[in-house]
Design a protein around this motif. Structure first.
Motif, PDB file in Angstrom:
ATOM      1  N   ALA A 183       0.833  -1.203   0.000  1.00 60.73           N
ATOM      2  CA  ALA A 183       0.000   0.000   0.000  1.00 60.73           C
ATOM      3  C   ALA A 183       0.868   1.253   0.000  1.00 60.73           C
ATOM      4  CB  ALA A 183      -0.932  -0.004   1.210  1.00 60.73           C
ATOM      5  N   ILE A 184       1.991   1.213   0.720  1.00 63.17           N
ATOM      6  CA  ILE A 184       2.915   2.348   0.729  1.00 63.17           C
ATOM      7  C   ILE A 184       3.525   2.536  -0.655  1.00 63.17           C
ATOM      8  CG2 ILE A 184       5.083   3.214   1.693  1.00 63.17           C
ATOM      9  CD1 ILE A 184       4.360   1.746   4.294  1.00 63.17           C
ATOM     10  N   ALA A 185       3.852   1.432  -1.308  1.00 61.77           N
ATOM     11  CA  ALA A 185       4.406   1.508  -2.661  1.00 61.77           C
ATOM     12  C   ALA A 185       3.421   2.184  -3.608  1.00 61.77           C
ATOM     13  CB  ALA A 185       4.752   0.104  -3.156  1.00 61.77           C
ATOM     14  N   ALA A 186       2.153   1.843  -3.490  1.00 65.65           N
ATOM     15  CA  ALA A 186       1.134   2.458  -4.343  1.00 65.65           C
ATOM     16  C   ALA A 186       1.032   3.961  -4.088  1.00 65.65           C
ATOM     17  CB  ALA A 186      -0.219   1.784  -4.109  1.00 65.65           C
ATOM     18  N   GLU A 187       1.165   4.348  -2.828  1.00 61.10           N
ATOM     19  CA  GLU A 187       1.115   5.778  -2.494  1.00 61.10           C
ATOM     20  C   GLU A 187       2.351   6.490  -3.040  1.00 61.10           C
ATOM     21  OE1 GLU A 187      -0.564   9.262  -0.619  1.00 61.10           O
ATOM     22  OE2 GLU A 187      -1.298   7.399  -1.529  1.00 61.10           O
ATOM     23  N   MET A 188       3.497   5.854  -2.934  1.00 54.38           N
ATOM     24  CA  MET A 188       4.711   6.432  -3.518  1.00 54.38           C
ATOM     25  C   MET A 188       4.553   6.621  -5.024  1.00 54.38           C
ATOM     26  SD  MET A 188       7.738   4.312  -1.571  1.00 54.38           S
ATOM     27  CE  MET A 188       8.345   4.795   0.040  1.00 54.38           C
ATOM     28  N   ASP A 189       3.983   5.621  -5.693  1.00 55.03           N
ATOM     29  CA  ASP A 189       3.784   5.705  -7.142  1.00 55.03           C
ATOM     30  C   ASP A 189       2.895   6.886  -7.507  1.00 55.03           C
ATOM     31  OD1 ASP A 189       5.373   3.500  -7.612  1.00 55.03           O
ATOM     32  OD2 ASP A 189       3.693   2.082  -7.721  1.00 55.03           O
ATOM     33  N   ARG A 190       1.887   7.136  -6.695  1.00 55.92           N
ATOM     34  CA  ARG A 190       0.988   8.262  -6.965  1.00 55.92           C
ATOM     35  C   ARG A 190       1.736   9.589  -6.915  1.00 55.92           C
ATOM     36  NH1 ARG A 190      -2.539  11.814  -4.214  1.00 55.92           N
ATOM     37  NH2 ARG A 190      -1.885  11.107  -2.145  1.00 55.92           N
ATOM     38  N   TRP A 191       2.604   9.734  -5.915  1.00 52.43           N
ATOM     39  CA  TRP A 191       3.357  10.980  -5.773  1.00 52.43           C
ATOM     40  C   TRP A 191       4.429  11.118  -6.856  1.00 52.43           C
ATOM     41  CZ3 TRP A 191       2.375  15.137  -2.804  1.00 52.43           C
ATOM     42  CH2 TRP A 191       1.383  14.994  -1.840  1.00 52.43           C
ATOM     43  N   ILE A 192       5.042  10.012  -7.224  1.00 52.97           N
ATOM     44  CA  ILE A 192       6.027  10.055  -8.307  1.00 52.97           C
ATOM     45  C   ILE A 192       5.346  10.441  -9.619  1.00 52.97           C
ATOM     46  CG2 ILE A 192       7.561   8.624  -9.715  1.00 52.97           C
ATOM     47  CD1 ILE A 192       8.234   7.078  -7.113  1.00 52.97           C
ATOM     48  N   LYS A 193       4.184   9.888  -9.882  1.00 49.58           N
ATOM     49  CA  LYS A 193       3.422  10.213 -11.095  1.00 49.58           C
ATOM     50  C   LYS A 193       3.088  11.699 -11.149  1.00 49.58           C
ATOM     51  CE  LYS A 193      -0.754   8.904 -13.630  1.00 49.58           C
ATOM     52  NZ  LYS A 193      -1.969   8.038 -13.630  1.00 49.58           N
ATOM     53  N   ASN A 194       2.928  12.306  -9.968  1.00 47.24           N
ATOM     54  CA  ASN A 194       2.604  13.736  -9.896  1.00 47.24           C
ATOM     55  C   ASN A 194       3.844  14.626  -9.874  1.00 47.24           C
ATOM     56  OD1 ASN A 194      -0.175  13.284  -9.896  1.00 47.24           O
ATOM     57  ND2 ASN A 194      -0.281  13.135  -7.661  1.00 47.24           N
ATOM     58  N   GLY A 195       5.011  14.033 -10.157  1.00 49.91           N
ATOM     59  CA  GLY A 195       6.216  14.826 -10.337  1.00 49.91           C
ATOM     60  C   GLY A 195       7.069  15.034  -9.112  1.00 49.91           C
ATOM     61  N   HIS A 196       6.905  14.193  -8.108  1.00 55.54           N
ATOM     62  CA  HIS A 196       7.647  14.392  -6.850  1.00 55.54           C
ATOM     63  C   HIS A 196       8.758  13.376  -6.642  1.00 55.54           C
ATOM     64  CE1 HIS A 196       4.937  17.492  -5.270  1.00 55.54           C
ATOM     65  NE2 HIS A 196       3.958  16.799  -5.829  1.00 55.54           N
ATOM     66  N   GLY A 197       9.178  12.685  -7.695  1.00 55.75           N
ATOM     67  CA  GLY A 197      10.185  11.644  -7.543  1.00 55.75           C
ATOM     68  C   GLY A 197      11.503  12.127  -6.989  1.00 55.75           C
ATOM     69  N   ASN A 198      11.860  13.380  -7.276  1.00 52.23           N
ATOM     70  CA  ASN A 198      13.131  13.926  -6.796  1.00 52.23           C
ATOM     71  C   ASN A 198      13.009  14.637  -5.456  1.00 52.23           C
ATOM     72  OD1 ASN A 198      14.549  13.027  -9.063  1.00 52.23           O
ATOM     73  ND2 ASN A 198      13.999  14.858 -10.236  1.00 52.23           N
ATOM     74  N   ASP A 199      11.804  14.705  -4.898  1.00 50.71           N
ATOM     75  CA  ASP A 199      11.600  15.333  -3.598  1.00 50.71           C
ATOM     76  C   ASP A 199      11.969  14.368  -2.479  1.00 50.71           C
ATOM     77  OD1 ASP A 199      10.693  17.715  -4.656  1.00 50.71           O
ATOM     78  OD2 ASP A 199       8.581  17.166  -4.521  1.00 50.71           O
ATOM     79  N   ASP A 200      12.118  14.917  -1.267  1.00 45.99           N
ATOM     80  CA  ASP A 200      12.318  14.061  -0.106  1.00 45.99           C
ATOM     81  C   ASP A 200      11.121  13.123   0.016  1.00 45.99           C
ATOM     82  OD1 ASP A 200      14.139  13.893   2.495  1.00 45.99           O
ATOM     83  OD2 ASP A 200      12.041  13.597   3.102  1.00 45.99           O
ATOM     84  N   TRP A 201      11.385  11.897   0.399  1.00 47.20           N
ATOM     85  CA  TRP A 201      10.316  10.889   0.402  1.00 47.20           C
ATOM     86  C   TRP A 201       9.195  11.186   1.382  1.00 47.20           C
ATOM     87  CZ3 TRP A 201       9.271   6.616   3.929  1.00 47.20           C
ATOM     88  CH2 TRP A 201       9.959   6.713   5.138  1.00 47.20           C
TER      89      TRP A 201
END
Length: 286
Positions: A256-274
């Motif tokens: 479930a955490i992985a899915a939430e991470m994917d949502r934020w990465i899709k929204n352009g936050h991959g380079n932000d602090d986790w």
């Protein structure tokens, strides 16, 4: 004299501690044998809850939930002494605590919700934490007695029901922590790492020490100077999931955490602090 309703492990040890401090305590429990067992220590048990509260200036409760608190108080009220103070240690909803505070005041009694972060041993040893909020005059009158029951009374101010909310927040963290540990144990099993080695890791490296700084980072609103990029945290999370699958164990929380991470990465936050994944959870009052 004190009445105590609800003789589970917590309530029973509260009673034993009160008696050891010289208090006279009358007790009741739905399963009568749990109440009568405390007569060995000097309590007086009653089969009827209305009889158990007769003559008591303070009535403590350690019950299951809002429904049981309302049910038992309704059954006990005929035995209440005029001006009796009800102190409820049950973990309940915030709305329930607010409603009972108002309703019992209207009926001429004082209701104070005082949930605890205490296990049975804490209750016996008068250690741990007790939470209160609401009318500060009421709290001032009861604080000395409550302090004798616990290591520390934490007063969250004059907002009725806030203590109930704070208890729910604390328990929410404990549930999340335990679920996370369950996944960690599953991953250790998949990787053929014994629990003793996992314990040794946490004996030397205590991640709990980072909690205040992590909370500050998550609530700062500033995620563009990462200590761990979200994309890298997601990469590691995938390693967890794949290792567990290969080892034949199941993970409950990490997918479930992985899915939430994917949502934020899709929204352009991959380079932000986790910690950016907590951004939407932050109250506007922070």
């Amino acid at each position: 004299m004190i009445a105590f309703l609800g003789m589970g492990h917590l309530g029973a040890n509260f009673v034993r501690a009160l008696i050891s401090k010289g208090e006279q305590v009358q007790v009741w429990n739905r399963t009568a044998s749990k109440a009568t067992a405390l007569e060995t220590y000097g309590a007086k048990a009653f089969p009827e809850v209305a009889d158990a509260v007769k003559g008591a200036g303070r009535i403590h409760l350690t019950l299951k939930d809002d429904h049981s608190v309302n049910e038992i108080l309704a059954a006990a009220v005929s035995g209440f002494k005029a001006g009796a103070v009800i102190i409820d240690h049950t973990t309940t909803s915030t709305d329930g605590a607010i409603q009972r505070t108002r309703e019992w005041q209207e009926r001429g009694f004082t209701y104070l919700h005082a949930p605890v972060f205490m296990g049975p041993q804490n209750a016996l040893e008068s250690t741990g934490y007790m939470l209160v909020s609401g009318d500060q005059t009421v709290i001032g009158r009861q604080e000395q007695a409550l302090s004798k029951m616990t290591g520390k009374v934490i007063n969250f101010g004059d907002t009725v029901g806030k203590a109930a909310s704070m208890k729910l927040l604390g328990n929410s963290f404990l549930v999340g922590l335990t679920a996370g540990l369950a996944d960690t144990l599953s991953l250790a099993k998949a990787l053929d790492i014994p629990v003793s080695d996992l314990s040794a890791l946490f004996d030397n490296w205590n991640p709990g020490g980072a909690l205040p700084a992590r909370l500050q980072r998550m609530t700062s609103g500033n995620y563009n100077n990462p200590s761990w990029e979200l994309s890298m945290a997601r990469k590691d999370t995938q390693l967890f999931i794949e290792a567990a699958a290969k080892g034949g164990t199941q993970l409950a929380v990490l997918p479930a955490i992985a899915a939430e991470m994917d949502r934020w990465i899709k929204n352009g936050h991959g380079n932000d602090d986790w910690t950016v994944i907590g951004k939407d959870s932050i109250s506007s009052k922070v």
